[in-house]
Design a protein around this motif. Structure first.
Motif, PDB file in Angstrom:
ATOM      1  N   GLY A   1      69.390 -58.298  29.969  1.00 24.81           N
ATOM      2  CA  GLY A   1      69.805 -56.903  29.754  1.00 24.81           C
ATOM      3  C   GLY A   1      70.439 -56.719  28.388  1.00 24.81           C
ATOM      4  N   GLY A   2      71.227 -57.693  27.962  1.00 22.93           N
ATOM      5  CA  GLY A   2      71.814 -57.641  26.628  1.00 22.93           C
ATOM      6  C   GLY A   2      70.744 -57.696  25.551  1.00 22.93           C
TER       7      GLY A   2
ATOM      8  N   ALA B   1      69.411 -50.250  13.605  1.00 24.01           N
ATOM      9  CA  ALA B   1      70.706 -50.896  13.370  1.00 24.01           C
ATOM     10  C   ALA B   1      70.503 -52.203  12.607  1.00 24.01           C
ATOM     11  N   PRO B   2      71.462 -52.576  11.755  1.00 24.12           N
ATOM     12  CA  PRO B   2      71.360 -53.858  11.047  1.00 24.12           C
ATOM     13  C   PRO B   2      71.492 -55.019  12.043  1.00 24.12           C
ATOM     14  N   VAL B   3      70.988 -56.180  11.668  1.00 29.09           N
ATOM     15  CA  VAL B   3      70.958 -57.346  12.558  1.00 29.09           C
ATOM     16  C   VAL B   3      72.343 -57.700  13.107  1.00 29.09           C
ATOM     17  N   PRO B   4      73.412 -57.735  12.287  1.00 31.75           N
ATOM     18  CA  PRO B   4      74.722 -58.070  12.858  1.00 31.75           C
ATOM     19  C   PRO B   4      75.145 -57.087  13.962  1.00 31.75           C
ATOM     20  N   LEU B   5      74.836 -55.809  13.794  1.00 33.93           N
ATOM     21  CA  LEU B   5      75.176 -54.823  14.819  1.00 33.93           C
ATOM     22  C   LEU B   5      74.310 -55.036  16.068  1.00 33.93           C
ATOM     23  N   GLN B   6      73.059 -55.425  15.880  1.00 36.17           N
ATOM     24  CA  GLN B   6      72.182 -55.715  17.014  1.00 36.17           C
ATOM     25  C   GLN B   6      72.766 -56.849  17.864  1.00 36.17           C
ATOM     26  N   VAL B   7      73.263 -57.876  17.163  1.00 39.37           N
ATOM     27  CA  VAL B   7      73.851 -59.018  17.869  1.00 39.37           C
ATOM     28  C   VAL B   7      75.098 -58.579  18.624  1.00 39.37           C
ATOM     29  N   VAL B   8      75.942 -57.773  17.998  1.00 36.93           N
ATOM     30  CA  VAL B   8      77.163 -57.290  18.651  1.00 36.93           C
ATOM     31  C   VAL B   8      76.808 -56.458  19.885  1.00 36.93           C
ATOM     32  N   VAL B   9      75.823 -55.592  19.739  1.00 38.24           N
ATOM     33  CA  VAL B   9      75.396 -54.764  20.881  1.00 38.24           C
ATOM     34  C   VAL B   9      74.866 -55.646  22.002  1.00 38.24           C
ATOM     35  N   ALA B  10      73.998 -56.603  21.677  1.00 39.68           N
ATOM     36  CA  ALA B  10      73.404 -57.480  22.694  1.00 39.68           C
ATOM     37  C   ALA B  10      74.473 -58.286  23.427  1.00 39.68           C
ATOM     38  N   VAL B  11      75.396 -58.877  22.665  1.00 38.20           N
ATOM     39  CA  VAL B  11      76.450 -59.688  23.281  1.00 38.20           C
ATOM     40  C   VAL B  11      77.391 -58.812  24.110  1.00 38.20           C
TER      41      VAL B  11
ATOM     42  N   LEU C   1      77.890 -59.235  28.139  1.00 38.75           N
ATOM     43  CA  LEU C   1      79.208 -59.517  28.713  1.00 38.75           C
ATOM     44  C   LEU C   1      79.633 -58.440  29.706  1.00 38.75           C
ATOM     45  N   LEU C   2      79.383 -57.198  29.357  1.00 38.33           N
ATOM     46  CA  LEU C   2      79.711 -56.093  30.270  1.00 38.33           C
ATOM     47  C   LEU C   2      78.930 -56.234  31.577  1.00 38.33           C
ATOM     48  N   LEU C   3      77.654 -56.539  31.470  1.00 41.72           N
ATOM     49  CA  LEU C   3      76.842 -56.737  32.669  1.00 41.72           C
ATOM     50  C   LEU C   3      77.334 -57.929  33.493  1.00 41.72           C
ATOM     51  N   LEU C   4      77.718 -59.007  32.811  1.00 39.35           N
ATOM     52  CA  LEU C   4      78.226 -60.188  33.513  1.00 39.35           C
ATOM     53  C   LEU C   4      79.511 -59.887  34.275  1.00 39.35           C
TER      54      LEU C   4
END
Length: 154
Positions: free
Chosen positions: A36-37, A49-59, A63-66
């Motif tokens: 889901g992330g 979105a830039p790659v660093p923001l993509q990573v922040v969103v995914a993580v 975590l929220l889903l977990l």
């Protein structure tokens, strides 16, 4: 490699599929949350979105889903105290037709299309063939029953 930097959303979707496949093998709902992330990362990438923001969103989404969703799903699938009314417990409370007189020691009933051994609950009078009884419990292959009294006043 330039193709990947132009299409990060495909990377994220591929990762989501791989994580989903791992989830199928583990069935613990952890990799499903990671997947889901990764989908959230793909959405962020598709929106530019830039790659660093993509990573922040995914993580963050993973975590929220977990923390929020996984405990609810685990509870739903592993609640051992819920009786799903299958097997013999699913027959309790159902009505049956007497096919051989039922007493406190012996008898036969037709229950859910099958013939069952039956005996009466304590304090009940014998029930003749053709009458209805209600199953109050199942002990092995014997149904404990009580007569059904139909209200004739209505």
């Amino acid at each position: 490699m330039e193709w990947l930097t132009d299409n990060w959303w495909l990377f994220w979707l591929g990762l989501a599929l791989v994580l989903g496949a791992i989830e199928v093998a583990t069935v613990d709902f952890v990799f499903l949350m990671f997947s889901g992330g990764a989908v959230a990362g793909a959405v962020a990438a598709a929106l530019g979105a830039p790659v660093p923001l993509q990573v922040v969103v995914a993580v963050s989404v993973a975590l929220l889903l977990l923390v929020v969703v996984r405990p609810m799903i685990k509870r739903q699938f592993t609640d051992g105290e819920v009786d799903h009314r299958i097997g013999p417990s699913g027959l309790v409370g159902r009505d049956a037709r007497v096919i051989q007189a039922v007493t406190d020691t012996d008898g036969r009933i037709k229950l859910a299309g099958e013939t069952w051994s039956a005996r009466l609950a304590q304090g009940s009078s014998p029930v003749a063939p053709g009458e209805e009884v209600r199953v109050i419990s199942i002990h092995g292959a014997t149904a404990l029953v009580e007569p059904v009294h139909h209200d004739l006043s209505s």
